[in-house]
Design a protein around this motif. Structure first.
Motif, PDB file in Angstrom:
ATOM      1  N   GLY A  81       0.791  -1.220   0.000  1.00 33.92           N
ATOM      2  CA  GLY A  81       0.000   0.000   0.000  1.00 33.92           C
ATOM      3  C   GLY A  81       0.825   1.272   0.000  1.00 33.92           C
ATOM      4  O   GLY A  81       0.295   2.358  -0.306  1.00 33.92           O
ATOM      5  N   LEU A  82       2.125   1.167   0.318  1.00 35.00           N
ATOM      6  CA  LEU A  82       2.974   2.352   0.272  1.00 35.00           C
ATOM      7  C   LEU A  82       3.070   2.930  -1.136  1.00 35.00           C
ATOM      8  O   LEU A  82       3.411   4.101  -1.314  1.00 35.00           O
ATOM      9  CB  LEU A  82       4.375   2.023   0.807  1.00 35.00           C
ATOM     10  CG  LEU A  82       4.455   1.752   2.315  1.00 35.00           C
ATOM     11  CD1 LEU A  82       5.841   1.232   2.696  1.00 35.00           C
ATOM     12  CD2 LEU A  82       4.131   3.007   3.119  1.00 35.00           C
ATOM     13  N   ASP A  83       2.754   2.116  -2.153  1.00 39.33           N
ATOM     14  CA  ASP A  83       2.727   2.620  -3.534  1.00 39.33           C
ATOM     15  C   ASP A  83       1.747   3.773  -3.697  1.00 39.33           C
ATOM     16  O   ASP A  83       1.916   4.618  -4.579  1.00 39.33           O
ATOM     17  CB  ASP A  83       2.337   1.506  -4.509  1.00 39.33           C
ATOM     18  CG  ASP A  83       3.472   0.522  -4.761  1.00 39.33           C
ATOM     19  OD1 ASP A  83       4.618   0.839  -4.371  1.00 39.33           O
ATOM     20  OD2 ASP A  83       3.204  -0.543  -5.335  1.00 39.33           O
ATOM     21  N   ALA A  84       0.704   3.804  -2.872  1.00 39.69           N
ATOM     22  CA  ALA A  84      -0.317   4.848  -3.010  1.00 39.69           C
ATOM     23  C   ALA A  84       0.294   6.235  -2.857  1.00 39.69           C
ATOM     24  O   ALA A  84      -0.165   7.204  -3.468  1.00 39.69           O
ATOM     25  CB  ALA A  84      -1.433   4.637  -1.985  1.00 39.69           C
ATOM     26  N   ALA A  85       1.343   6.364  -2.036  1.00 41.38           N
ATOM     27  CA  ALA A  85       1.969   7.664  -1.830  1.00 41.38           C
ATOM     28  C   ALA A  85       2.588   8.210  -3.102  1.00 41.38           C
ATOM     29  O   ALA A  85       2.676   9.433  -3.293  1.00 41.38           O
ATOM     30  CB  ALA A  85       3.022   7.572  -0.728  1.00 41.38           C
ATOM     31  N   SER A  86       3.021   7.329  -4.012  1.00 41.63           N
ATOM     32  CA  SER A  86       3.570   7.793  -5.292  1.00 41.63           C
ATOM     33  C   SER A  86       2.491   8.488  -6.116  1.00 41.63           C
ATOM     34  O   SER A  86       2.773   9.483  -6.805  1.00 41.63           O
ATOM     35  CB  SER A  86       4.156   6.614  -6.076  1.00 41.63           C
ATOM     36  OG  SER A  86       5.241   6.035  -5.376  1.00 41.63           O
ATOM     37  N   GLY A  87       1.262   7.975  -6.061  1.00 43.93           N
ATOM     38  CA  GLY A  87       0.168   8.630  -6.751  1.00 43.93           C
ATOM     39  C   GLY A  87      -0.168   9.982  -6.153  1.00 43.93           C
ATOM     40  O   GLY A  87      -0.497  10.939  -6.870  1.00 43.93           O
TER      41      GLY A  87
END
Length: 340
Positions: A81-87
Motif C-alpha cells: 500500500g505504500l505505492d499509493a503515496a507515489s500517486g
C-alpha cells in the motif's frame, strides 16, 4: 452512551490549509486516504507500534533539513500500500506543489500502511492510481466538507479485536474529529485496525473488539487477559492504527513531533491493549500555520489527544460489514448487542 460520539461534528477538513479524500477499492475492502497540504505544512511523526510500515518518516525528525511536507497518505494493503503515496506525489506535482528544486517541484509525502490482506483477495491492494484518485476526491470536495467515515479509504478493510484470532474480530474503520478554540482548530483522522478492543474514551464503555467464542457478544480482551487467557499467536504487523493529527496553528518541527507524541495519548484512551508488538501504530502531525491566532501548548495538546480519541471511537461506530467474496464479513458495532 455513544450519542455524544455520533453527534460530534468536528472533522479534520476544518483545519485551514488541509484537504481530505478517500479511495475505496470496488473489488475488495481496502483503500487509501490522503491529507493534502499543497501550500506546505510543518510535520512530525511518532511511531509507537513495534511493526510499522512507513515511508519518509526520517525526514520529519526536528534535526533534519526538510521543514515542510505537502501531503500524508494512509493506506491498506500492508507494505504494498505504500505505492499509493507515489500517486499522491504525482497529483501534487501536477498541481504545482512541492519543494522547489530548481528544475521542478518535489512533493514530500510521508505515508503509513495497515494490514488488511486477510480480507478478500490480497492481490487487490492500493497502488499509485489509488493515491491519485484519493487526491482527486479531496480536490473535488467542497471546502471544509466532512470526510466520509467508517468502512472507507484506508479503513475499508480494517478489523479490531484480534487478540484471540481473526475469526473473533469486528469491523474497524476510519474516523475523524476536531475542536476549535479561540480561532485555532485541532483535528484528527484515524484508521483503526488495532489488535486491541476499542472503548468510549470518556465513559469507558466497550464499543468493539474481540467477541466471545460463539461470536454473539463482546468478550472484553483486557479482562480475559487479566484472568489468564492466553492470546492467539498473530503475524507481526497484522494490526495497526495509523492517522494524522493536525492544527492550523504555526508549529516548529519540534512542536509538531510533540503533537504527534501527545496524539498517542488519545489512542491509549480509546484502545486497549495498544502499541503492542503486533501493531505498527503511527501518527503524523501537521501544522499549517494558517490560523490567525495561537494557543498555548497545554491547550493545543489537550485538544489533540481528545480529537484522536474521539476519531478512533468514531472509526468503529461508523464502520459497516462489507461483502467479501468467499468470506463471512466480520460484524460491525451496529450488528452487535450493546455492551452495558
Amino acid at each position: 452512551m455513544t450519542d455524544d460520539l455520533l453527534a460530534h461534528n468536528g472533522h479534520l477538513a476544518q483545519v485551514l490549509g488541509l484537504h481530505v479524500g478517500h479511495f475505496t477499492h470496488p473489488d475488495r475492502p481496502t483503500g487509501c486516504s490522503v491529507v493534502l497540504c499543497p501550500q506546505g505544512a510543518t510535520a512530525g511523526v511518532d511511531v509507537r507500534g513495534a511493526a510499522p510500515g512507513t515511508r519518509e518518516t526520517d525526514l520529519l525528525h526536528p534535526s533534519h533539513l526538510v521543514q515542510h511536507v505537502h501531503g500524508i497518505t494512509l493506506a491498506g494493503g500492508s507494505a504494498w500500500g505504500l505505492d499509493a503515496a507515489s500517486g499522491t506525489a504525482r497529483w501534487l506535482e501536477e498541481h504545482g506543489a512541492g519543494l522547489d528544486i530548481g528544475v521542478g517541484r518535489l512533493p514530500l509525502v510521508p505515508a503509513a500502511v495497515l494490514f488488511d490482506l486477510t480480507v478478500g483477495d490480497m492481490r487487490i491492494r492500493p497502488d499509485a492510481a489509488a493515491g491519485y484518485a484519493a487526491c482527486q476526491a479531496a480536490c473535488a470536495a467542497a471546502p471544509h466538507q466532512r470526510p466520509a467515515e467508517g468502512s472507507v479509504g484506508a479503513g475499508a478493510g480494517a478489523l479490531v479485536g484480534k487478540i484471540f484470532g481473526f475469526d473473533r474480530a469486528m469491523q474497524g474503520g476510519i474516523g475523524t474529529a476536531s475542536f476549535t478554540v479561540h480561532g485555532v482548530t485541532v483535528g484528527a483522522l484515524i484508521a483503526c485496525n488495532a489488535v486491541g478492543d476499542v472503548y468510549h474514551p470518556r465513559s469507558g464503555q466497550l464499543l468493539a473488539g474481540c467477541r466471545s467464542s460463539d461470536g454473539r457478544q463482546l468478550l472484553g480482551a483486557r479482562d480475559a487477559l487479566l484472568q489468564g487467557h492466553a492470546p492467539q499467536s498473530l503475524l507481526a504487523g497484522s494490526n495497526t492504527t495509523i492517522g494524522v493529527v493536525a492544527t492550523d496553528m504555526a508549529l516548529t518541527k519540534a512542536q509538531a513531533q510533540r503533537l504527534a507524541t501527545v496524539g498517542h495519548d488519545g489512542l491509549a484512551r480509546a484502545i486497549n491493549p495498544v502499541h503492542t508488538m503486533s501493531d505498527g501504530d503511527t501518527l503524523f502531525a501537521l501544522g499549517t500555520g494558517q490560523a490567525p491566532k495561537a494557543l498555548d501548548l497545554m491547550t493545543l495538546f489537550t485538544l489533540a489527544a481528545e480529537a484522536v480519541a474521539i476519531a478512533t471511537a468514531r472509526a468503529v461506530l461508523l464502520a459497516r460489514a462489507l461483502p467479501v467474496a468467499g468470506q463471512t464479513p466480520a460484524p460491525s458495532w451496529a450488528d452487535m448487542p450493546p455492551c452495558l
